[in-house]
Design a protein around this motif. Sequence first.
Motif, PDB file in Angstrom:
ATOM      1  N   ALA A   1       0.829  -1.209   0.000  1.00 12.05           N
ATOM      2  CA  ALA A   1       0.000   0.000   0.000  1.00 12.05           C
ATOM      3  C   ALA A   1       0.862   1.257   0.000  1.00 12.05           C
ATOM      4  CB  ALA A   1      -0.934  -0.006   1.208  1.00 12.05           C
ATOM      5  N   GLN A   2       1.937   1.249   0.769  1.00 10.51           N
ATOM      6  CA  GLN A   2       2.843   2.401   0.804  1.00 10.51           C
ATOM      7  C   GLN A   2       3.513   2.602  -0.553  1.00 10.51           C
ATOM      8  OE1 GLN A   2       3.265   4.695   3.425  1.00 10.51           O
ATOM      9  NE2 GLN A   2       4.124   5.760   1.656  1.00 10.51           N
ATOM     10  N   TRP A   3       3.923   1.513  -1.178  1.00 13.58           N
ATOM     11  CA  TRP A   3       4.536   1.595  -2.502  1.00 13.58           C
ATOM     12  C   TRP A   3       3.541   2.201  -3.494  1.00 13.58           C
ATOM     13  CZ3 TRP A   3       3.095  -0.467  -7.173  1.00 13.58           C
ATOM     14  CH2 TRP A   3       4.020  -0.331  -8.215  1.00 13.58           C
ATOM     15  N   ALA A   4       2.285   1.760  -3.436  1.00 10.70           N
ATOM     16  CA  ALA A   4       1.258   2.301  -4.338  1.00 10.70           C
ATOM     17  C   ALA A   4       1.047   3.791  -4.086  1.00 10.70           C
ATOM     18  CB  ALA A   4      -0.050   1.537  -4.172  1.00 10.70           C
ATOM     19  N   ALA A   5       1.039   4.193  -2.811  1.00 14.37           N
ATOM     20  CA  ALA A   5       0.880   5.617  -2.480  1.00 14.37           C
ATOM     21  C   ALA A   5       2.073   6.425  -2.988  1.00 14.37           C
ATOM     22  CB  ALA A   5       0.720   5.791  -0.969  1.00 14.37           C
ATOM     23  N   ASP A   6       3.267   5.897  -2.808  1.00 17.84           N
ATOM     24  CA  ASP A   6       4.480   6.600  -3.252  1.00 17.84           C
ATOM     25  C   ASP A   6       4.555   6.734  -4.765  1.00 17.84           C
ATOM     26  OD1 ASP A   6       5.237   6.717  -0.583  1.00 17.84           O
ATOM     27  OD2 ASP A   6       6.726   5.111  -0.753  1.00 17.84           O
ATOM     28  N   ASN A   7       3.938   5.824  -5.487  1.00 14.47           N
ATOM     29  CA  ASN A   7       4.036   5.800  -6.950  1.00 14.47           C
ATOM     30  C   ASN A   7       2.696   6.061  -7.638  1.00 14.47           C
ATOM     31  OD1 ASN A   7       6.935   4.842  -7.477  1.00 14.47           O
ATOM     32  ND2 ASN A   7       6.187   3.479  -5.872  1.00 14.47           N
ATOM     33  N   GLN A   8       1.771   6.654  -6.904  1.00 15.59           N
ATOM     34  CA  GLN A   8       0.424   6.859  -7.433  1.00 15.59           C
ATOM     35  C   GLN A   8       0.425   7.656  -8.743  1.00 15.59           C
ATOM     36  OE1 GLN A   8      -2.324   8.455  -4.634  1.00 15.59           O
ATOM     37  NE2 GLN A   8      -4.051   8.317  -6.037  1.00 15.59           N
ATOM     38  N   ALA A   9       1.222   8.692  -8.818  1.00 23.25           N
ATOM     39  CA  ALA A   9       1.243   9.515 -10.030  1.00 23.25           C
ATOM     40  C   ALA A   9       1.665   8.703 -11.252  1.00 23.25           C
ATOM     41  CB  ALA A   9       2.169  10.716  -9.849  1.00 23.25           C
ATOM     42  N   GLU A  10       2.687   7.885 -11.092  1.00 20.91           N
ATOM     43  CA  GLU A  10       3.148   7.064 -12.217  1.00 20.91           C
ATOM     44  C   GLU A  10       2.155   5.954 -12.547  1.00 20.91           C
ATOM     45  OE1 GLU A  10       7.055   8.385 -10.243  1.00 20.91           O
ATOM     46  OE2 GLU A  10       5.018   7.973  -9.605  1.00 20.91           O
TER      47      GLU A  10
END
Length: 121
Positions: A104-113
């Motif tokens: 979930a943190q990875w998805a939040a960190d890379n949401q724009a991409e």
Amino acid sequence: MIEESCQTFVSDCHVRVAAELIRHTWDPVVLSALRLGPTRRNELLLRIAGASDKALTQALQRLQARGLVIKVRSTERSSEHPGAVYQLSSLGESFANGPLAQLAQWAADNQAELTGPSTTS
């Protein structure tokens, strides 16, 4: 340590086993919601926006069958709050607070991409 045989992506690969835990749309959402502590089913339904009663029931059944969620009798004696609550098992806690939280943190960190326009032609 991950076994070398997993590199061939055979049916018993650890990646497949892990991916199976998040294959259903609502399962990881329910696990994340239960990170807040034991919760009644109706409270879960309110907490998880967009989940139907049927979808929540099926997710809870799958998660219980896998040993990630347990259903316990409520300790409240009030007739206003009878019934059971759902909570993470120790296995469920280790998954929800470990790899699932990291994903979930990875998805939040890379949401724009992940949601931005495609760069391929």
